[in-house]
Design a protein around this motif. Structure first.
Motif, PDB file in Angstrom:
ATOM      1  N   ILE A 144      32.846  -0.261 -21.890  1.00  0.00           N
ATOM      2  CA  ILE A 144      34.121   0.413 -22.173  1.00  0.00           C
ATOM      3  C   ILE A 144      34.798  -0.310 -23.335  1.00  0.00           C
ATOM      4  N   SER A 145      35.599   0.433 -24.075  1.00  0.00           N
ATOM      5  CA  SER A 145      36.297  -0.192 -25.210  1.00  0.00           C
ATOM      6  C   SER A 145      37.375  -1.121 -24.656  1.00  0.00           C
ATOM      7  N   PHE A 146      37.762  -2.118 -25.436  1.00  0.00           N
ATOM      8  CA  PHE A 146      38.763  -3.039 -24.890  1.00  0.00           C
ATOM      9  C   PHE A 146      40.132  -2.378 -24.825  1.00  0.00           C
ATOM     10  N   ALA A 147      40.329  -1.318 -25.638  1.00  0.00           N
ATOM     11  CA  ALA A 147      41.572  -0.564 -25.535  1.00  0.00           C
ATOM     12  C   ALA A 147      41.638   0.173 -24.195  1.00  0.00           C
ATOM     13  N   ILE A 183      39.763   4.242 -14.522  1.00  0.00           N
ATOM     14  CA  ILE A 183      39.828   2.825 -14.871  1.00  0.00           C
ATOM     15  C   ILE A 183      41.301   2.427 -14.862  1.00  0.00           C
ATOM     16  N   PRO A 184      41.689   1.501 -13.982  1.00  0.00           N
ATOM     17  CA  PRO A 184      43.100   1.094 -13.991  1.00  0.00           C
ATOM     18  C   PRO A 184      43.419   0.262 -15.243  1.00  0.00           C
ATOM     19  N   ALA A 185      44.683   0.299 -15.670  1.00  0.00           N
ATOM     20  CA  ALA A 185      45.105  -0.527 -16.808  1.00  0.00           C
ATOM     21  C   ALA A 185      44.846  -1.998 -16.467  1.00  0.00           C
ATOM     22  N   GLY A 186      44.379  -2.762 -17.438  1.00  0.00           N
ATOM     23  CA  GLY A 186      44.125  -4.188 -17.219  1.00  0.00           C
ATOM     24  C   GLY A 186      42.831  -4.471 -16.486  1.00  0.00           C
ATOM     25  N   THR A 187      41.821  -3.602 -16.647  1.00  0.00           N
ATOM     26  CA  THR A 187      40.529  -3.812 -15.988  1.00  0.00           C
ATOM     27  C   THR A 187      39.736  -4.904 -16.705  1.00  0.00           C
ATOM     28  N   ALA A 188      39.264  -5.863 -15.926  1.00  0.00           N
ATOM     29  CA  ALA A 188      38.505  -6.972 -16.513  1.00  0.00           C
ATOM     30  C   ALA A 188      37.041  -6.588 -16.695  1.00  0.00           C
ATOM     31  N   SER A 189      36.403  -7.225 -17.650  1.00  0.00           N
ATOM     32  CA  SER A 189      34.965  -7.051 -17.866  1.00  0.00           C
ATOM     33  C   SER A 189      34.234  -7.517 -16.615  1.00  0.00           C
ATOM     34  N   ILE A 230      28.900   0.880 -10.323  1.00  0.00           N
ATOM     35  CA  ILE A 230      29.118   0.888 -11.770  1.00  0.00           C
ATOM     36  C   ILE A 230      29.794  -0.423 -12.159  1.00  0.00           C
ATOM     37  N   LYS A 231      29.149  -1.141 -13.057  1.00  0.00           N
ATOM     38  CA  LYS A 231      29.748  -2.389 -13.541  1.00  0.00           C
ATOM     39  C   LYS A 231      30.190  -2.137 -14.982  1.00  0.00           C
ATOM     40  N   VAL A 232      31.500  -2.246 -15.212  1.00  0.00           N
ATOM     41  CA  VAL A 232      31.976  -2.022 -16.581  1.00  0.00           C
ATOM     42  C   VAL A 232      32.014  -3.364 -17.313  1.00  0.00           C
ATOM     43  N   TYR A 233      31.714  -3.305 -18.574  1.00  0.00           N
ATOM     44  CA  TYR A 233      31.895  -4.506 -19.396  1.00  0.00           C
ATOM     45  C   TYR A 233      32.584  -4.101 -20.696  1.00  0.00           C
ATOM     46  N   VAL A 234      33.438  -4.990 -21.157  1.00  0.00           N
ATOM     47  CA  VAL A 234      34.261  -4.679 -22.321  1.00  0.00           C
ATOM     48  C   VAL A 234      33.476  -4.932 -23.597  1.00  0.00           C
ATOM     49  N   GLU A 235      33.405  -3.920 -24.416  1.00  0.00           N
ATOM     50  CA  GLU A 235      32.706  -4.058 -25.684  1.00  0.00           C
ATOM     51  C   GLU A 235      33.706  -4.486 -26.756  1.00  0.00           C
ATOM     52  N   VAL A 236      33.433  -5.623 -27.357  1.00  0.00           N
ATOM     53  CA  VAL A 236      34.302  -6.121 -28.432  1.00  0.00           C
ATOM     54  C   VAL A 236      34.005  -5.289 -29.689  1.00  0.00           C
ATOM     55  N   PRO A 237      35.038  -4.814 -30.380  1.00  0.00           N
ATOM     56  CA  PRO A 237      34.789  -3.995 -31.576  1.00  0.00           C
ATOM     57  C   PRO A 237      33.858  -4.715 -32.544  1.00  0.00           C
TER      58      PRO A 237
END
Ligand SMILES: [Zn+2]
Ligand SMILES: [Zn+2]
Length: 294
Positions: A195-198, A219-225, A249-256
């Protein structure tokens, strides 16, 4: 890759062998069934199926080439109406002993070729072998929830026995292809979704894949990777059909990866505006680290 139409013959039962090595082997292990009624060999068939087929179950038709009991002579090897008599050379044992140096080696009887019997008039269909190679189509039902490496046994579907012996069994070894996005552990499925970090910061809807199409998770606001979301009942059905696993489902934050000049400026402005409240974990970590080095 496994050739789906290849049958591997394994030495499970009797009926194989032949020649001097076959004779020595059988003598050494006391097996002498070949001279009378022989159970047909078990067959192994390796089957490759897709991840989805394993999860949902499927039906496959396979063509197996195997030795089957001759229908014309019912496996006796004798032409219909002719008789079968005990071999005069080996007296029905199927073996004769030959001296090789210090050893007495048992060999298949040269007259009856190990059968122990001689046939007055050979069966014209199987040429006295009692068995013939035949291609058989077999429908195989693969149950939902089967795992990679499982064996299915089909009783009596192996090679036909010789001289009226029972047939062997057919073993289907199932190989399951890995999936591009799903990992499976028992009945549960796992999938990592970027997921995007935004989106991680602002929250929102996320489209995720499941075995039966797309699903949407919030996805709640402030979801951690690394945060896990569980979709109940979206996993794999158990072999007994009584329960269904979950999809994790495991979300991870993709850094731009690449920023335009404008994006960079905005992000810098955002960074400059950040404080202890924006990144509480970062602040507390460095406070602890400072105490540690003091
Ligand atoms: Zn003989
Ligand atoms: Zn025959």
């Amino acid at each position: 890759m496994h050739d789906p139409f290849e049958v591997f013959r394994e030495v499970f039962g009797s009926g194989g062998g032949g020649g001097i090595f076959g004779s020595i082997f059988e003598e050494a292990f006391g097996g002498n069934e070949r001279s009378s009624r022989g159970r047909g060999s078990d067959l192994r068939y390796d089957m490759q199926i897709s991840f989805e087929e394993a999860a949902r179950g499927c039906e496959k038709e396979v063509t197996i080439s195997k030795m089957e009991t001759c229908e014309v002579c019912s496996g006796s090897g004798a032409a219909p109406g002719s008789s079968v008599s005990t071999c005069s050379t080996c007296r029905g044992a199927g073996q004769v002993y030959v001296t090789r140096g210090f050893f007495n080696v048992a060999q298949a009887c040269p007259k009856c070729h190990g059968a122990g019997q001689t046939i007055d008039k050979p069966c014209p269909t199987c040429h006295a072998a009692g068995r013939m190679e035949k291609s058989t189509k077999i429908k195989i039902k693969i149950p939902a929830g089967i795992e990679d490496g499982s064996r299915l046994r089909s009783s009596g579907q192996g090679e036909g026995g010789s001289r009226g012996g029972p047939p062997g069994d057919l073993y289907i070894v199932v190989h399951v292809d890995p999936h591009d996005i799903f990992m499976r552990e028992g009945q549960d499925l796992f999938c990592e979704v970027p997921i995007s970090f935004a989106k991680a910061a602002l929250g929102g809807e996320l489209k995720v894949p499941t075995l039966d199409g797309q699903a949407i998770i919030k996805i709640p606001a402030g979801t951690a990777s690394g945060k896990l979301f569980r979709l109940r009942g979206k996993g794999v059905t158990a072999l007994n059909g009584r329960s269904v696993g979950d999809l994790h489902i495991k979300v991870y934050v993709e850094v731009p990866a690449k920023l335009t000049v404008e994006q960079r400026a905005k992000l810098q402005a955002f960074a400059d505006s950040c404080n202890e409240e924006t990144h509480p974990e970062e602040q507390s970590f460095f406070r602890k680290a400072k105490e540690f080095f003091r």
